[in-house]
Write an enzyme that holds these catalytic residues in place. Structure first.
Site, PDB file in Angstrom:
ATOM      1  N   HIS A 333      11.605   2.010 -13.205  1.00  0.00           N
ATOM      2  CA  HIS A 333      12.006   2.965 -12.346  1.00  0.00           C
ATOM      3  C   HIS A 333      12.033   3.785 -12.235  1.00  0.00           C
ATOM      4  O   HIS A 333      13.291   3.956 -13.430  1.00  0.00           O
ATOM      5  CB  HIS A 333      12.419   2.287 -10.780  1.00  0.00           C
ATOM      6  CG  HIS A 333      12.277   3.351  -9.326  1.00  0.00           C
ATOM      7  ND1 HIS A 333      13.205   4.529  -8.882  1.00  0.00           N
ATOM      8  CD2 HIS A 333      11.335   3.332  -8.533  1.00  0.00           C
ATOM      9  CE1 HIS A 333      12.330   4.650  -8.267  1.00  0.00           C
ATOM     10  NE2 HIS A 333      11.451   3.642  -8.019  1.00  0.00           N
ATOM     11  N   ASP A 392       7.593  -2.568  -6.066  1.00  0.00           N
ATOM     12  CA  ASP A 392       5.761  -3.364  -6.020  1.00  0.00           C
ATOM     13  C   ASP A 392       5.585  -4.728  -7.147  1.00  0.00           C
ATOM     14  O   ASP A 392       5.141  -5.521  -6.296  1.00  0.00           O
ATOM     15  CB  ASP A 392       5.695  -2.715  -7.554  1.00  0.00           C
ATOM     16  CG  ASP A 392       5.504  -1.299  -6.358  1.00  0.00           C
ATOM     17  OD1 ASP A 392       4.816  -0.905  -5.168  1.00  0.00           O
ATOM     18  OD2 ASP A 392       6.109   0.447  -6.934  1.00  0.00           O
TER      19      ASP A 392
END
Length: 465
Positions: A333, A392
């Site tokens: 991320h 995700d």
């Protein structure tokens, strides 16, 4: 649907112009370090360049240790309240949380019981599209990309609003609440139009129910029989809560601030944010996760064999598997290092849903990849900060277990994030900031203007090498 080839054809003239465009648009990579450009508005450690202030949410991925800044377990706060506590609170009381979180993000306070009930009634009242909007807009020229369909619908709503250009706070709040209420309707109806006209499926249009939560209404409107289990609705609700907001610096929310700062209308602002979220590097990432796992399941013979899974992950990084992009989707991320709190929260719900759906074996494969991928990445690449599963990684699996069509994965993200976008748009307007205009340094060499008759052809062989 038949298309005019003129709009799709790549001609020789286009290819020639592409060559010229590339030749004169490529910037030498060394210039970025020479001018100390923070590409992506991030430094080498992934920390974002400070461009604004917000009270809406906070992302914490590091902490001070004396004079050093060190990575820590990720934390996410909505209006100063830990997201883990928020989720734990409404789950323990067996309530749906998205509406409560939307209220918190917009107004800065948790509603009491009466305020929450009134807010839910307000959203239910706004969950109505203009007369004939479904027939005249949604059912016309359906596309396979629901984000484009959603953006078109939002822009068209401008024409139905007599105060579309009014950017006073009360009017923008009214517009925001209407969009928050109608995003599920626009998304699901857009999908049904596409699946009917381009997929040959029966056309299903269910009117949303006032007494249902946002998550329940999505499943109610989407499924032909309108049936869903309590577990399905509750985990979709958690997904909406976790995607509702993520700081002012994520690409689509920063877009909201940038476009709002120009003084434009709400519909144009939200359409721009939708365009940002559509990208596979942002809201479309969970689709890539699902597609990667489908390829993985076809490529390995034993889902329980760590060596085989590790070899596939290694092939991914070395551009020998799946889309050959060199990425393990769902891992890493821009901000978080040791962990993404949203992924941690989601994982416990994902396991329960996988039990209900009889997909525990697949869940264990996801868990194995979650554990092995950081090791594989660390062995192949220099890492400036930790790598962990992001939200995700699990959200795509959840939507897959809920039997949601891939076309709706990113619109569901938008259904959640419109709450955060709306809060940030209001914050930008209330604080009356300047138009956002960062600087770009020109590295082009100055040259003389050449009269038309004296110019050499741009496509001479020596000019396009």
């Amino acid at each position: 649907m038949e298309k005019n080839n003129k709009y799709c054809e790549i001609t020789k003239e286009i290819l020639d112009l592409t060559t010229l465009c590339k030749k004169n648009s490529a910037i030498a990579p060394e210039y970025y370090s020479q001018y100390d450009v923070k590409r992506g508005l991030r430094d080498v450690n992934g920390k974002g360049v400070l461009t604004g202030l917000t009270e809406i949410s906070e992302i914490r991925a590091s902490m001070k240790d004396g004079d050093r800044t060190v990575p820590c377990e990720g934390k996410l706060f909505y209006r100063g309240i830990d997201i883990e506590d928020i989720v734990r609170g409404f789950v323990r009381e067996k309530r749906f949380g998205f509406e409560e979180v939307t209220y918190l993000l917009l107004f800065g306070e948790l509603p009491d019981k009466a305020e929450l009930e009134q807010f839910q009634k307000m959203l239910a009242g706004y969950r109505t599209l203009p007369t004939n909007f479904v027939r005249d807009v949604i059912l016309k020229a359906p596309t396979p990309d629901m984000m484009n369909t959603l953006a078109r619908s939002v822009l068209t709503l401008y024409a139905y609003d007599d105060k579309a250009n009014d950017i006073t706070v009360p009017n923008v709040l009214r517009q925001s609440l209407q969009l928050i209420a109608n995003f599920p309707v626009l998304s699901v109806y857009g999908y049904h139009a596409y699946s009917h006209y381009q997929g040959g499926q029966s056309l299903v249009i269910h009117t949303p129910k006032a007494e249902l939560s946002t998550a329940e209404n999505i499943l109610y409107m989407l499924r032909a029989d309108s049936k869903y289990t309590e577990m399905e609705a509750r985990i979709l609700d958690v997904a909406l809560v976790l995607h509702a907001e993520h700081g002012g610096g994520n690409n689509s929310t920063f877009t909201t601030h940038v476009v709002t700062s120009s003084g434009t209308d709400t519909y144009s602002t939200v359409a721009a944010s939708l365009g940002s979220l559509k990208g596979p590097r942002h809201g479309g990432a969970n689709i890539k996760v699902i597609q990667m796992f489908e390829d993985m399941k076809r490529s390995i013979s034993d889902w329980k064999d760590e060596d085989e899974v590790r070899a596939y992950l290694d092939a991914l990084l070395n551009k020998k598997a799946f889309d050959r992009a060199g990425l393990i989707y769902g891992m890493g991320h821009a901000v978080y290092s040791l962990s993404d709190p949203r992924a941690n929260i989601f994982k416990s719900f994902v396991e329960r849903l996988s039990e209900e759906k009889g997909m525990l074996e697949e869940f264990r494969l996801y868990s194995m990849v979650e554990r092995l991928a950081p090791e594989v990445i660390a062995g192949e690449r220099k890492i400036y900060k930790g790598v962990s599963a992001n939200v995700d990684f699990f959200s795509g699996f959840v939507y897959h277990m809920l039997d949601l069509p891939l076309e709706l994965y990113t619109p569901i993200f938008a259904i959640a994030r419109i709450s955060g976008w709306s809060a940030h748009r209001l914050e930008e307007l209330i604080n009356d900031g300047k138009i956002i205009r960062p600087a770009y340094e020109s590295v082009a060499k100055h040259r003389d203007y050449v009269p038309l008759g004296e110019r050499e052809p741009a496509f001479a062989a020596e000019n396009v090498k």
